[in-house]
Scaffold this active site. Structure first.
Site, PDB file in Angstrom:
ATOM      1  N   THR A  41      59.371   2.229 -50.388  1.00 50.05           N
ATOM      2  CA  THR A  41      59.813   2.648 -49.050  1.00 50.05           C
ATOM      3  C   THR A  41      61.303   2.375 -48.853  1.00 50.05           C
ATOM      4  OG1 THR A  41      59.081   0.539 -48.102  1.00 50.05           O
ATOM      5  CG2 THR A  41      57.544   2.373 -47.957  1.00 50.05           C
ATOM      6  N   VAL A  63      57.317  -7.123 -56.108  1.00 49.00           N
ATOM      7  CA  VAL A  63      57.075  -8.564 -55.867  1.00 49.00           C
ATOM      8  C   VAL A  63      55.688  -9.020 -56.309  1.00 49.00           C
ATOM      9  CG1 VAL A  63      58.707  -8.987 -53.991  1.00 49.00           C
ATOM     10  CG2 VAL A  63      56.412  -8.160 -53.456  1.00 49.00           C
ATOM     11  N   ALA A 120      59.360 -12.849 -43.610  1.00 50.03           N
ATOM     12  CA  ALA A 120      59.314 -11.922 -42.479  1.00 50.03           C
ATOM     13  C   ALA A 120      57.865 -11.540 -42.217  1.00 50.03           C
ATOM     14  CB  ALA A 120      60.151 -10.684 -42.779  1.00 50.03           C
ATOM     15  N   TYR A 151      47.618  -4.540 -43.457  1.00 44.35           N
ATOM     16  CA  TYR A 151      48.939  -5.074 -43.083  1.00 44.35           C
ATOM     17  C   TYR A 151      48.780  -6.340 -42.242  1.00 44.35           C
ATOM     18  CZ  TYR A 151      53.765  -5.011 -41.322  1.00 44.35           C
ATOM     19  OH  TYR A 151      55.067  -5.325 -41.001  1.00 44.35           O
TER      20      TYR A 151
END
Length: 318
Positions: A41, A63, A120, A151
């Site tokens: 993204t 990651v 975050a 999410y």
């Protein structure tokens, strides 16, 4: 810190919307920045202006793989994860893995480097809240098996790991919960409400509002958010968060649409579609903790921020 000392900072998701703005700020402050991104993204366009900077390097990596950077790293900002419903629902298993395996890899890497790690998180951990505005002490109202759970629950689990690593290994953690953010470098097609409305208005297409348009959000301009990131990272060592970062001024979707229409002088009409499952009716952060801990509050009004964002999209859509 002596003038010849340069911090090396790793930003995962560094080629994304928020990561590119954070990279710019940290490079301007004289830090070395390693940007790690799988470009799912994120975009090389967002970071092309940094390529000539000798303090900047880019690693194309996911990651969910082991992080094996040889350089000394002093601070890590973990921003890796698709953040818009369209993006994160495309491959929900991968979204959850990015949050959970990603933070585990980064927490292990941070321990090995004795680095401070900033995670975050998101206001989505509050789900469809029954407390308003949302304080950090609120545990949330999330549907753990709904279409947004990849999410919401991934981010909740990542927070859990951060605090367990702090308790078990004394990891140096900082956790923030981000509320709706907008600004230049957003993707035109990411499905977030601000970019949706702006692109539709600039193209004189119908503006799609879900539900009645009475549901509310609080919109924080990206520059304000990035100032909060660095404020949190440099806050006192025994303050870990989680801390809400967002603009506490609340707007309905109808108010946002009307503001975008008036700034763009668009001839777009409003059309109303059914509300998606688990879409929160209200979101507004209580930011008193950020104010008291590192003296942060947003400075940019919605109208001022929208004008800058609309200018970006005008150029971008050409």
């Amino acid at each position: 810190m002596s003038s010849n000392y340069t911090k090396t900072i790793l930003i995962t998701g560094g080629a994304g919307f928020l990561g590119s703005h954070l990279t710019k700020k940290l490079l301007n402050e004289g830090s070395k920045v390693i940007c790690l991104d799988n470009l799912e993204t994120g975009s090389l366009d967002n970071i092309k202006s940094f390529k000539e900077n000798s303090n900047f390097s880019f690693i194309n990596k996911d990651v969910t793989s082991k992080i094996d950077i040889k350089d000394d790293v002093h601070e890590i900002y973990n921003l890796a994860c698709p953040a818009s419903p369209i993006s994160y629902q495309k491959n929900p298993v991968k979204t959850n893995k990015t949050s959970v395996l990603g933070i585990l890899n980064l927490l292990d890497f941070a321990l090995a480097k004795d680095a401070k790690i900033f995670h975050a998180s998101t206001s989505e951990v509050y789900g469809n809240p029954t407390m308003h505005p949302q304080k950090e002490s609120y545990w949330g109202n999330v549907n753990p098996i709904g279409p947004r759970a990849c999410y919401d629950e991934g981010k909740r689990c990542a927070e859990t790991f951060c605090f367990d690593y702090r308790r078990q290994y004394n990891s140096k953690i900082k956790v923030v919960r981000i509320f709706n953010t907008y600004g230049p470098n957003m993707q035109a097609n990411d499905g977030r409400v601000v970019s949706n409305f702006i692109v539709q208005a600039l193209n004189n297409e119908p503006i799609t509002i879900y539900g009645t348009g009475s549901q509310t959000r609080s919109f924080c301009y990206v520059d304000d958010l990035i100032n909060a990131f660095t404020g949190m990272m440099s806050s006192r060592d025994d303050f870990y968060g989680p801390v809400n970062i967002g603009n506490p001024v609340e707007f309905t979707m109808l108010e946002l649409a009307e503001l975008v229409l008036s700034i763009t002088n668009s001839s777009s009409q409003l059309v109303f579609n059914p509300l998606p499952q688990d879409d929160p009716e209200q979101r507004r952060p209580d930011i008193s903790l950020a104010k008291s801990e590192f003296n942060w509050e947003p400075q940019v009004s919605l109208e001022e921020g929208l004008i800058k964002t609309i200018d970006y999209f005008k150029k971008h859509l050409r």
